[in-house]
Design an enzyme around this catalytic site. Structure first.
Site, PDB file in Angstrom:
ATOM      1  N   GLU A  77      -5.204  -4.711  10.692  1.00 41.16           N
ATOM      2  CA  GLU A  77      -4.186  -3.685  10.897  1.00 41.16           C
ATOM      3  C   GLU A  77      -4.482  -2.953  12.203  1.00 41.16           C
ATOM      4  O   GLU A  77      -5.301  -2.016  12.223  1.00 41.16           O
ATOM      5  CB  GLU A  77      -4.186  -2.685   9.735  1.00 41.16           C
ATOM      6  CG  GLU A  77      -3.859  -3.317   8.397  1.00 41.16           C
ATOM      7  CD  GLU A  77      -3.320  -2.296   7.398  1.00 41.16           C
ATOM      8  OE1 GLU A  77      -2.280  -2.567   6.814  1.00 41.16           O
ATOM      9  OE2 GLU A  77      -3.930  -1.218   7.236  1.00 41.16           O
ATOM     10  N   GLY A 127       2.663   2.500  10.856  1.00 38.12           N
ATOM     11  CA  GLY A 127       3.620   3.597  10.694  1.00 38.12           C
ATOM     12  C   GLY A 127       4.319   4.006  11.977  1.00 38.12           C
ATOM     13  O   GLY A 127       4.938   5.060  12.039  1.00 38.12           O
ATOM     14  N   HIS A 164      -9.443   1.158   5.049  1.00 43.93           N
ATOM     15  CA  HIS A 164      -8.158   1.368   5.717  1.00 43.93           C
ATOM     16  C   HIS A 164      -8.369   2.319   6.893  1.00 43.93           C
ATOM     17  O   HIS A 164      -9.180   3.241   6.813  1.00 43.93           O
ATOM     18  CB  HIS A 164      -7.146   1.953   4.726  1.00 43.93           C
ATOM     19  CG  HIS A 164      -5.750   1.935   5.286  1.00 43.93           C
ATOM     20  ND1 HIS A 164      -5.312   2.868   6.187  1.00 43.93           N
ATOM     21  CD2 HIS A 164      -4.726   1.066   5.106  1.00 43.93           C
ATOM     22  CE1 HIS A 164      -4.064   2.582   6.534  1.00 43.93           C
ATOM     23  NE2 HIS A 164      -3.683   1.485   5.885  1.00 43.93           N
ATOM     24  N   SER A 210       3.611  -1.869  10.449  1.00 44.11           N
ATOM     25  CA  SER A 210       5.070  -1.907  10.646  1.00 44.11           C
ATOM     26  C   SER A 210       5.709  -3.246  10.263  1.00 44.11           C
ATOM     27  O   SER A 210       6.660  -3.688  10.906  1.00 44.11           O
ATOM     28  CB  SER A 210       5.419  -1.520  12.084  1.00 44.11           C
ATOM     29  OG  SER A 210       4.998  -0.191  12.342  1.00 44.11           O
ATOM     30  N   GLU A 234      -6.782   4.761   7.907  1.00 41.40           N
ATOM     31  CA  GLU A 234      -6.599   6.178   7.585  1.00 41.40           C
ATOM     32  C   GLU A 234      -7.873   6.747   6.939  1.00 41.40           C
ATOM     33  O   GLU A 234      -8.205   7.912   7.140  1.00 41.40           O
ATOM     34  CB  GLU A 234      -5.363   6.352   6.691  1.00 41.40           C
ATOM     35  CG  GLU A 234      -4.085   6.148   7.505  1.00 41.40           C
ATOM     36  CD  GLU A 234      -2.911   5.565   6.744  1.00 41.40           C
ATOM     37  OE1 GLU A 234      -2.902   5.596   5.504  1.00 41.40           O
ATOM     38  OE2 GLU A 234      -1.989   5.056   7.418  1.00 41.40           O
ATOM     39  N   ASN A 261       0.867  -1.174   0.000  1.00 45.58           N
ATOM     40  CA  ASN A 261       0.000   0.000   0.000  1.00 45.58           C
ATOM     41  C   ASN A 261       0.907   1.228   0.000  1.00 45.58           C
ATOM     42  O   ASN A 261       1.503   1.555   1.017  1.00 45.58           O
ATOM     43  CB  ASN A 261      -0.901  -0.024   1.243  1.00 45.58           C
ATOM     44  CG  ASN A 261      -1.755   1.227   1.353  1.00 45.58           C
ATOM     45  OD1 ASN A 261      -1.819   2.031   0.424  1.00 45.58           O
ATOM     46  ND2 ASN A 261      -2.409   1.400   2.497  1.00 45.58           N
ATOM     47  N   LYS A 280       0.080   4.245  -0.267  1.00 49.20           N
ATOM     48  CA  LYS A 280      -0.567   5.433   0.309  1.00 49.20           C
ATOM     49  C   LYS A 280      -0.334   6.639  -0.624  1.00 49.20           C
ATOM     50  O   LYS A 280      -0.335   6.468  -1.840  1.00 49.20           O
ATOM     51  CB  LYS A 280      -0.066   5.676   1.739  1.00 49.20           C
ATOM     52  CG  LYS A 280      -0.204   4.397   2.594  1.00 49.20           C
ATOM     53  CD  LYS A 280       0.017   4.591   4.049  1.00 49.20           C
ATOM     54  CE  LYS A 280      -0.160   3.265   4.777  1.00 49.20           C
ATOM     55  NZ  LYS A 280      -0.057   3.365   6.208  1.00 49.20           N
TER      56      LYS A 280
END
Ligand code: 13P
Length: 252
Positions: free
Chosen positions: A167, A173, A95, A213, A97, A9, A11
């Site tokens: 996730e 991250g 996701h 991560s 985000e 991904n 992003k």
């Protein structure tokens, strides 16, 4: 035996030339179908150019998001048909985000999953708890709600087209990975939740990737867990050597 999947991904990273160059290198190294399904999810602008590079390869293309409507006055949005047109086979939906930064709710994600399936796109459905939810002991409750509401009215046939990605938001991250047993516990729960609704036959074949991560150092121990069937990789999938390193660990 579930065929593992490894997905990059990107992003909001990579210009068209950068994406094309990465795809060319990946295609050179993994031109033949191997033991792992490889998926890359570039930003919208790079989808079609990357699709052109990946043509005649076994590497799959995914989008990172889409709208649920086919067309209309939705400025700034992209429809499922447009993604198919650009060469996508998969689409990431839900996701964290998108959920936290752009206010996407379980009900919206459910509409997106239905729309993706209707257009022939395979959803990669992301679920996961925040640090606050984990610390307050509500991880399983949160995961169950995300699955139930996200998959409302999804049939057992539809589920065959779906891939899951667990996730944990606190691991994305941050350099903080869930330990393999911590991740396994949730992956098992996800499989049991799918099984309770749609039957064990389906649940036992569902790919559930881990994301948060992931890097070449921690991939092996995560993938040794029985219910972890692959990885959805962010930061470590921006660099070709590190992404190829992760794929090679899964291929072993
Ligand atoms: P990182 O691998 O950078 O933690 O990102 C994970 C992720 O969000 C993939 O979708």
């Amino acid at each position: 035996m579930i065929r593992p999947m490894i997905a990059a991904n990107w992003k909001m990273h990579k210009t068209i030339p950068e994406g094309v160059e990465f795809a060319k290198q990946l295609k050179k190294e993994f031109s033949e179908p191997g033991d792992v399904d490889i998926v890359i999810a570039p930003p919208f602008t790079a989808l079609f150019p990357v699709a052109e590079v990946l043509r005649d390869s076994s590497i799959h293309l995914a989008a990172q998001n889409m709208h649920w409507e086919e067309k209309g006055a939705y400025t700034g949005e992209i429809s499922p048909t447009m993604l198919v047109d650009a060469g996508c086979e998969f689409v990431i939906i839900g996701h964290s985000e998108r959920r936290t930064l752009f206010g996407e709710t379980d009900a919206m994600l459910n509409r997106k999953i239905h729309a993706a399936l209707k257009s022939g796109l395979k959803p990669i459905f992301c679920i996961g708890e925040t640090l606050k939810e984990r610390e307050s002991g509500t991880t399983f409750e949160v995961i169950k709600k995300q699955i139930k509401e996200g998959l409302n009215n999804i049939t057992s046939d539809d589920i065959r087209q779906l891939t899951f990605a667990y996730e944990p938001v606190w691991a994305i991250g941050t350099g903080k990975t869930a330990t393999p047993p911590e991740a396994q516990e949730v992956h098992r729960f996800i499989r049991e939740t799918i099984a309770a609704d749609l039957g064990y036959a389906h649940a036992s074949e569902t790919v559930i990737m881990y994301g948060g991560s992931v890097n070449p150092e921690n991939t092996g121990s995560l993938m040794d867990q029985p219910d972890i069937n692959g990885a959805l990789v962010g930061g470590a999938a921006l660099d070709i050597d590190s992404f190829e390193g992760i794929i090679k660990i899964l291929e072993r």
